[in-house]
Design a protein around this motif. Structure first.
Motif, PDB file in Angstrom:
ATOM      1  N   PRO A  14       2.002   2.485  -7.077  1.00  0.00           N
ATOM      2  CA  PRO A  14       2.806   3.409  -6.269  1.00  0.00           C
ATOM      3  C   PRO A  14       3.379   4.528  -7.138  1.00  0.00           C
ATOM      4  N   ARG A  15       3.653   5.671  -6.499  1.00  0.00           N
ATOM      5  CA  ARG A  15       4.168   6.836  -7.244  1.00  0.00           C
ATOM      6  C   ARG A  15       5.547   6.561  -7.866  1.00  0.00           C
ATOM      7  N   ASP A  48       6.946   4.616   1.821  1.00  0.00           N
ATOM      8  CA  ASP A  48       6.609   4.288   3.214  1.00  0.00           C
ATOM      9  C   ASP A  48       5.109   4.415   3.496  1.00  0.00           C
ATOM     10  N   ASP A  49       4.447   5.377   2.833  1.00  0.00           N
ATOM     11  CA  ASP A  49       3.017   5.610   3.099  1.00  0.00           C
ATOM     12  C   ASP A  49       2.115   4.773   2.196  1.00  0.00           C
ATOM     13  N   GLU A  50       2.698   3.915   1.360  1.00  0.00           N
ATOM     14  CA  GLU A  50       1.891   3.096   0.440  1.00  0.00           C
ATOM     15  C   GLU A  50       1.956   1.633   0.881  1.00  0.00           C
ATOM     16  N   THR A  51       0.801   1.037   1.117  1.00  0.00           N
ATOM     17  CA  THR A  51       0.744  -0.347   1.609  1.00  0.00           C
ATOM     18  C   THR A  51      -0.222  -1.155   0.753  1.00  0.00           C
ATOM     19  N   THR A  52      -0.271  -2.445   1.037  1.00  0.00           N
ATOM     20  CA  THR A  52      -1.232  -3.314   0.345  1.00  0.00           C
ATOM     21  C   THR A  52      -2.656  -2.806   0.570  1.00  0.00           C
ATOM     22  N   VAL A 137     -13.457  -7.728  -5.970  1.00  0.00           N
ATOM     23  CA  VAL A 137     -12.356  -8.692  -6.002  1.00  0.00           C
ATOM     24  C   VAL A 137     -11.089  -7.890  -6.272  1.00  0.00           C
ATOM     25  N   ILE A 138     -10.170  -7.955  -5.311  1.00  0.00           N
ATOM     26  CA  ILE A 138      -8.981  -7.097  -5.371  1.00  0.00           C
ATOM     27  C   ILE A 138      -7.730  -7.983  -5.361  1.00  0.00           C
ATOM     28  N   GLY A 139      -6.753  -7.609  -6.176  1.00  0.00           N
ATOM     29  CA  GLY A 139      -5.409  -8.183  -6.052  1.00  0.00           C
ATOM     30  C   GLY A 139      -4.495  -7.030  -5.688  1.00  0.00           C
ATOM     31  N   SER A 140      -3.855  -7.101  -4.536  1.00  0.00           N
ATOM     32  CA  SER A 140      -2.982  -5.991  -4.125  1.00  0.00           C
ATOM     33  C   SER A 140      -1.730  -6.559  -3.472  1.00  0.00           C
ATOM     34  N   GLU A 141      -0.573  -6.037  -3.868  1.00  0.00           N
ATOM     35  CA  GLU A 141       0.689  -6.581  -3.355  1.00  0.00           C
ATOM     36  C   GLU A 141       1.738  -5.486  -3.157  1.00  0.00           C
ATOM     37  N   THR A 142       2.575  -5.713  -2.152  1.00  0.00           N
ATOM     38  CA  THR A 142       3.790  -4.910  -1.961  1.00  0.00           C
ATOM     39  C   THR A 142       4.960  -5.897  -1.816  1.00  0.00           C
ATOM     40  N   PHE A 143       5.260  -6.583  -2.935  1.00  0.00           N
ATOM     41  CA  PHE A 143       6.338  -7.580  -2.918  1.00  0.00           C
ATOM     42  C   PHE A 143       7.704  -6.958  -2.629  1.00  0.00           C
ATOM     43  N   SER A 144       7.827  -5.651  -2.866  1.00  0.00           N
ATOM     44  CA  SER A 144       9.130  -4.992  -2.593  1.00  0.00           C
ATOM     45  C   SER A 144       9.526  -5.182  -1.133  1.00  0.00           C
ATOM     46  N   ARG A 145       8.536  -5.426  -0.258  1.00  0.00           N
ATOM     47  CA  ARG A 145       8.818  -5.553   1.181  1.00  0.00           C
ATOM     48  C   ARG A 145       9.317  -6.962   1.552  1.00  0.00           C
ATOM     49  N   ILE A 146       9.168  -7.932   0.637  1.00  0.00           N
ATOM     50  CA  ILE A 146       9.660  -9.295   0.955  1.00  0.00           C
ATOM     51  C   ILE A 146      10.789  -9.724   0.010  1.00  0.00           C
ATOM     52  N   LEU A 147      11.341  -8.752  -0.716  1.00  0.00           N
ATOM     53  CA  LEU A 147      12.457  -9.086  -1.617  1.00  0.00           C
ATOM     54  C   LEU A 147      13.778  -9.000  -0.871  1.00  0.00           C
ATOM     55  N   ASP A 148      14.714  -9.856  -1.282  1.00  0.00           N
ATOM     56  CA  ASP A 148      16.101  -9.734  -0.831  1.00  0.00           C
ATOM     57  C   ASP A 148      16.776  -8.821  -1.855  1.00  0.00           C
ATOM     58  N   TRP A 149      17.002  -7.575  -1.450  1.00  0.00           N
ATOM     59  CA  TRP A 149      17.490  -6.563  -2.395  1.00  0.00           C
ATOM     60  C   TRP A 149      18.960  -6.761  -2.749  1.00  0.00           C
ATOM     61  N   LEU A 157      12.768  -8.726 -10.559  1.00  0.00           N
ATOM     62  CA  LEU A 157      11.594  -9.301 -11.242  1.00  0.00           C
ATOM     63  C   LEU A 157      10.244  -8.750 -10.782  1.00  0.00           C
ATOM     64  N   PHE A 158      10.189  -8.225  -9.553  1.00  0.00           N
ATOM     65  CA  PHE A 158       8.876  -7.945  -8.957  1.00  0.00           C
ATOM     66  C   PHE A 158       8.588  -6.452  -8.803  1.00  0.00           C
ATOM     67  N   GLY A 159       7.294  -6.131  -8.692  1.00  0.00           N
ATOM     68  CA  GLY A 159       6.856  -4.758  -8.473  1.00  0.00           C
ATOM     69  C   GLY A 159       5.625  -4.736  -7.593  1.00  0.00           C
ATOM     70  N   ASP A 160       5.187  -3.531  -7.233  1.00  0.00           N
ATOM     71  CA  ASP A 160       4.026  -3.359  -6.352  1.00  0.00           C
ATOM     72  C   ASP A 160       2.852  -2.767  -7.133  1.00  0.00           C
ATOM     73  N   GLY A 161       1.631  -2.999  -6.649  1.00  0.00           N
ATOM     74  CA  GLY A 161       0.462  -2.406  -7.298  1.00  0.00           C
ATOM     75  C   GLY A 161      -0.810  -3.124  -6.889  1.00  0.00           C
ATOM     76  N   ALA A 162      -1.920  -2.661  -7.436  1.00  0.00           N
ATOM     77  CA  ALA A 162      -3.223  -3.261  -7.116  1.00  0.00           C
ATOM     78  C   ALA A 162      -4.186  -3.093  -8.280  1.00  0.00           C
ATOM     79  N   GLY A 163      -5.075  -4.067  -8.420  1.00  0.00           N
ATOM     80  CA  GLY A 163      -6.158  -3.977  -9.397  1.00  0.00           C
ATOM     81  C   GLY A 163      -7.412  -4.545  -8.762  1.00  0.00           C
ATOM     82  N   ALA A 164      -8.569  -4.074  -9.216  1.00  0.00           N
ATOM     83  CA  ALA A 164      -9.826  -4.536  -8.603  1.00  0.00           C
ATOM     84  C   ALA A 164     -10.935  -4.582  -9.635  1.00  0.00           C
ATOM     85  N   VAL A 165     -11.864  -5.519  -9.447  1.00  0.00           N
ATOM     86  CA  VAL A 165     -13.086  -5.527 -10.255  1.00  0.00           C
ATOM     87  C   VAL A 165     -14.298  -5.572  -9.328  1.00  0.00           C
ATOM     88  N   VAL A 166     -15.408  -4.998  -9.803  1.00  0.00           N
ATOM     89  CA  VAL A 166     -16.699  -5.160  -9.129  1.00  0.00           C
ATOM     90  C   VAL A 166     -17.463  -6.217  -9.906  1.00  0.00           C
TER      91      VAL A 166
END
Ligand code: ACO
Length: 323
Positions: A14-15, A48-52, A137-149, A157-166
């Motif tokens: 995310p930006r 808001d415009d960035e999702t899993t 194979v992709i790992g993508s998460e938006t844990f910020s949306r399930i955190l109790d802020w 402890l948590f952050g958002d992002g994604a990584g992928a391999v072919v």
């Protein structure tokens, strides 16, 4: 013998970056506490415009570019996530559509922080079983949306992002000098569910819920679980820690990473650490760290790479592969 070989890797973040200092205005914490206890200095938080799905798509496109392939070359998509865009359909299918792929199949896999290690193992089995030639194979998460802020023990402890391999099915000799995935070990045990879980769900509360963790309790189990699966992979391949070129562990806590490497006898300079930059991005953590190490010119073709993760469930696993 068919081997699943990594053809390309990519990542997306995310930006917005949130530093430890930014948390001081939200909860009773300090940069010093967070760095000393976890090694985390900053993390990316989805707008808001960035999702899993959007982060996963961006990481997938980067991996395809790196591999010199087109979306149509992909037969299978496995997305590891615990933060899907919708309860259903699977976010993997949404990513498949975003990529313009209308053949083959796509599905989500939920193993929390161990998700990518589980997903790459499942994709390997699919390719070796002849169900396709290439997998994303992709790992993508938006844990910020399930955190109790308001909960300082988890929100820092948590952050958002994604990584992928072919992954691509390629003919190997069946020896450990082959490129590709050489061994995997996966484990789970539900007895410790209350130590790390989300307190909501479609079938119970009808809500999404928030992440709850007894951090100290998880910490106590972490190193034992990590070393257990790695020793399993070592004993099945007769590979020793000295032969590993790169250790790419789940990025939850620098102290857990250091203690695991020490117990296994893996030299510090072989350990890839990105927890300072990304925080804990759950299923995205291992592919984000892998992509970082490849971009930095550390991991090179032919290197022996050891992946490891543990997380909610508990789930844990390790994968040994030659890059
Ligand atoms: N800022 C300041 N103080 C804090 C904070 C904070 N953000 N959070 C907790 N504290 C306090 C606690 O309240 C406690 O205070 P007390 O002694 O007065 O009660 C004190 O700091 C120490 O707390 P501990 O929980 O004992 O701290 P610990 O050294 O264990 O570190 C941490 C906590 C970082 C969570 C660590 O236990 C950890 O990393 N656990 C494992 C996490 C993990 O690996 N999870 C698995 C993957 S995640 C997944 O699957 C979704």
């Amino acid at each position: 013998m068919i081997r699943s070989v990594v053809r390309g890797i990519g990542s997306a973040l995310p930006r917005r970056i949130m530093t430890n200092k930014d948390f001081e205005a939200l909860v009773d914490t300090s940069d010093e506490w967070i760095v000393q206890r976890t090694g985390i200095r900053q993390r990316h938080i989805a707008g808001d415009d960035e999702t899993t799905a959007s982060l996963g798509e961006a990481a997938a496109r980067a991996a395809l570019d790196h591999a010199g392939l087109q979306p149509d070359d992909i037969d299978v998509i496995v997305l590891a996530t615990s933060t899907p865009n919708n309860t259903f359909p699977a976010t993997a299918v949404e990513i498949q559509n975003r990529l313009g792929i209308h053949h083959g199949f796509a599905f989500d896999l939920q193993a929390v922080c161990s998700g990518f290690v589980y997903a790459i193992t499942m994709a390997d089995l699919h390719l070796r079983g002849g169900l396709g030639k290439r997998a994303l194979v992709i790992g993508s998460e938006t844990f910020s949306r399930i955190l109790d802020w308001t909960d300082r023990t988890t929100c820092v402890l948590f952050g958002d992002g994604a990584g992928a391999v072919v992954l691509e099915a390629a003919e190997g000799e069946g020896s450990l000098s082959d490129r590709g995935i050489l061994a995997s070990a996966l484990r789970s045990d539900g007895a410790q569910k209350d130590k790390l879980y989300v307190d909501g769900g479609p079938s119970t509360t009808g809500t999404v819920g928030h992440l709850r963790m007894q951090g100290r309790e998880v910490f106590k189990h972490a190193v034992g679980m990590i070393t257990d699966v790695i020793e399993d992979v070592f004993s099945r391949t007769n590979i020793t820690s000295d032969e590993i070129d790169w250790f790419v562990p789940h990025q939850a806590n620098k102290r857990i990473i250091d203690a695991s490497a020490k117990k296994l006898g893996i030299a510090e300079e072989k350990v890839v650490v990105t927890v300072d930059l990304h925080g804990n991005t759950s299923a995205a953590s291992v592919p984000l760290a892998l992509a970082h190490a490849v971009r930095e010119g550390k991991i090179k073709r032919g290197d022996l790479v050891l992946l490891e993760a543990m997380g909610g469930g508990f789930t844990w696993g390790a994968v040994l592969l030659r890059w």
